[in-house]
Design an enzyme around this catalytic site. Structure first.
Site, PDB file in Angstrom:
ATOM      1  CG  HIS A 144     -17.664  15.993  -2.982  1.00  0.00           C
ATOM      2  ND1 HIS A 144     -19.006  15.991  -2.658  1.00  0.00           N
ATOM      3  CD2 HIS A 144     -17.563  15.324  -4.147  1.00  0.00           C
ATOM      4  CE1 HIS A 144     -19.674  15.325  -3.585  1.00  0.00           C
ATOM      5  NE2 HIS A 144     -18.828  14.911  -4.505  1.00  0.00           N
ATOM      6  CD  GLN A 172     -18.187  12.428 -12.286  1.00  0.00           C
ATOM      7  OE1 GLN A 172     -17.336  11.644 -12.737  1.00  0.00           O
ATOM      8  NE2 GLN A 172     -18.318  13.664 -12.717  1.00  0.00           N
ATOM      9  CG  ASN A 182     -17.200  10.653  -5.483  1.00  0.00           C
ATOM     10  OD1 ASN A 182     -16.354  10.024  -4.874  1.00  0.00           O
ATOM     11  ND2 ASN A 182     -18.250  11.197  -4.903  1.00  0.00           N
ATOM     12  CB  VAL A 202     -23.376  15.820 -10.882  1.00  0.00           C
ATOM     13  CG1 VAL A 202     -23.548  17.010 -11.816  1.00  0.00           C
ATOM     14  CG2 VAL A 202     -24.558  15.717  -9.919  1.00  0.00           C
ATOM     15  CG  ASP A 246     -23.600  18.125  -1.609  1.00  0.00           C
ATOM     16  OD1 ASP A 246     -22.782  17.666  -2.430  1.00  0.00           O
ATOM     17  OD2 ASP A 246     -24.738  17.623  -1.436  1.00  0.00           O
ATOM     18  CG  HIS A 289     -18.579  17.670  -8.506  1.00  0.00           C
ATOM     19  ND1 HIS A 289     -18.984  16.990  -9.632  1.00  0.00           N
ATOM     20  CD2 HIS A 289     -18.902  16.883  -7.452  1.00  0.00           C
ATOM     21  CE1 HIS A 289     -19.536  15.839  -9.266  1.00  0.00           C
ATOM     22  NE2 HIS A 289     -19.493  15.744  -7.955  1.00  0.00           N
TER      23      HIS A 289
HETATM   24  P1  AMP Z   1     -20.969  13.167  -6.967  1.00  0.00           P
HETATM   25  O1  AMP Z   1     -21.728  11.983  -6.443  1.00  0.00           O
HETATM   26  O2  AMP Z   1     -19.531  13.162  -6.603  1.00  0.00           O
HETATM   27  O3  AMP Z   1     -21.214  13.352  -8.446  1.00  0.00           O
HETATM   28  O4  AMP Z   1     -21.556  14.414  -6.204  1.00  0.00           O
HETATM   29  C1  AMP Z   1     -22.666  15.143  -6.633  1.00  0.00           C
HETATM   30  C2  AMP Z   1     -23.102  15.973  -5.470  1.00  0.00           C
HETATM   31  O5  AMP Z   1     -23.962  16.987  -5.933  1.00  0.00           O
HETATM   32  C3  AMP Z   1     -23.874  15.182  -4.391  1.00  0.00           C
HETATM   33  O6  AMP Z   1     -23.197  15.289  -3.142  1.00  0.00           O
HETATM   34  C4  AMP Z   1     -25.239  15.895  -4.357  1.00  0.00           C
HETATM   35  O7  AMP Z   1     -25.777  15.987  -3.047  1.00  0.00           O
HETATM   36  C5  AMP Z   1     -24.899  17.259  -4.934  1.00  0.00           C
HETATM   37  N1  AMP Z   1     -26.011  17.963  -5.555  1.00  0.00           N
HETATM   38  C6  AMP Z   1     -26.900  17.475  -6.435  1.00  0.00           C
HETATM   39  N2  AMP Z   1     -27.778  18.427  -6.800  1.00  0.00           N
HETATM   40  C7  AMP Z   1     -27.403  19.558  -6.146  1.00  0.00           C
HETATM   41  C8  AMP Z   1     -27.916  20.894  -6.085  1.00  0.00           C
HETATM   42  N3  AMP Z   1     -29.001  21.273  -6.796  1.00  0.00           N
HETATM   43  N4  AMP Z   1     -27.287  21.795  -5.286  1.00  0.00           N
HETATM   44  C9  AMP Z   1     -26.205  21.431  -4.568  1.00  0.00           C
HETATM   45  N5  AMP Z   1     -25.674  20.192  -4.585  1.00  0.00           N
HETATM   46  C10 AMP Z   1     -26.278  19.268  -5.348  1.00  0.00           C
END
Ligand code: AMP
Length: 113
Positions: free
Chosen positions: A101, A93, A86, A95, A30, A99
């Site tokens: 974590h 969430q 999430n 993204v 992350d 995924h």
């Molecule tokens: P979520 O909030 O569960 O959708 O988690 C998305 C995660 O993606 C967050 O913890 C971000 O820090 C991570 N994230 C966003 N952009 C990137 C990236 N380019 N490389 C690695 N992690 C990322």
């Protein structure tokens, strides 16, 4: 379907810190780690969230969990870790590409992501 940042990382358009990849999934660190070890396990298939996981994805779901277990072991998380998915707006969430974590490397006492 909109291509997410994770699809772009998987396709090599944006750099990612890969710790594992196979035909079904990738794992990257992350970019904003919430714990000493913070890894995202991401299916190559761009499912928007857990809610879109379907019966046809049963094998994929199992592979994701087994990958979590293997990666946690490889990262030295033998004393335990947390897995967070999430899901959707209320789930926090950010993204819209499924995924998992993996969080570890310290005693986890509260919400981390
Ligand atoms: P979520 O909030 O569960 O959708 O988690 C998305 C995660 O993606 C967050 O913890 C971000 O820090 C991570 N994230 C966003 N952009 C990137 C990236 N380019 N490389 C690695 N992690 C990322």
């Amino acid at each position: 379907m909109t291509r997410t940042i994770f699809t772009r990382i998987i396709d090599g358009e944006i750099p990612g810190d890969f710790v594992y990849q196979d035909d079904d999934l990738v794992a990257i660190r992350d970019i904003q780690p919430a714990a000493p070890v913070h890894i995202l396990v991401i299916p190559r298939k761009p499912l928007p969230s857990l809610q879109e996981l379907d019966a046809e994805d049963l094998e994929l779901a199992g592979r994701l969990l087994l990958a979590v277990k293997r990666i946690a072991a490889a990262e030295g998380l033998g004393n335990g870790y947390r897995v967070v998915i999430n899901t959707g707006e209320d789930g926090g969430q950010t993204v819209p590409h499924l995924h998992l974590h993996i969080l570890g490397g310290q005693k986890l006492t509260e919400r981390m992501v």
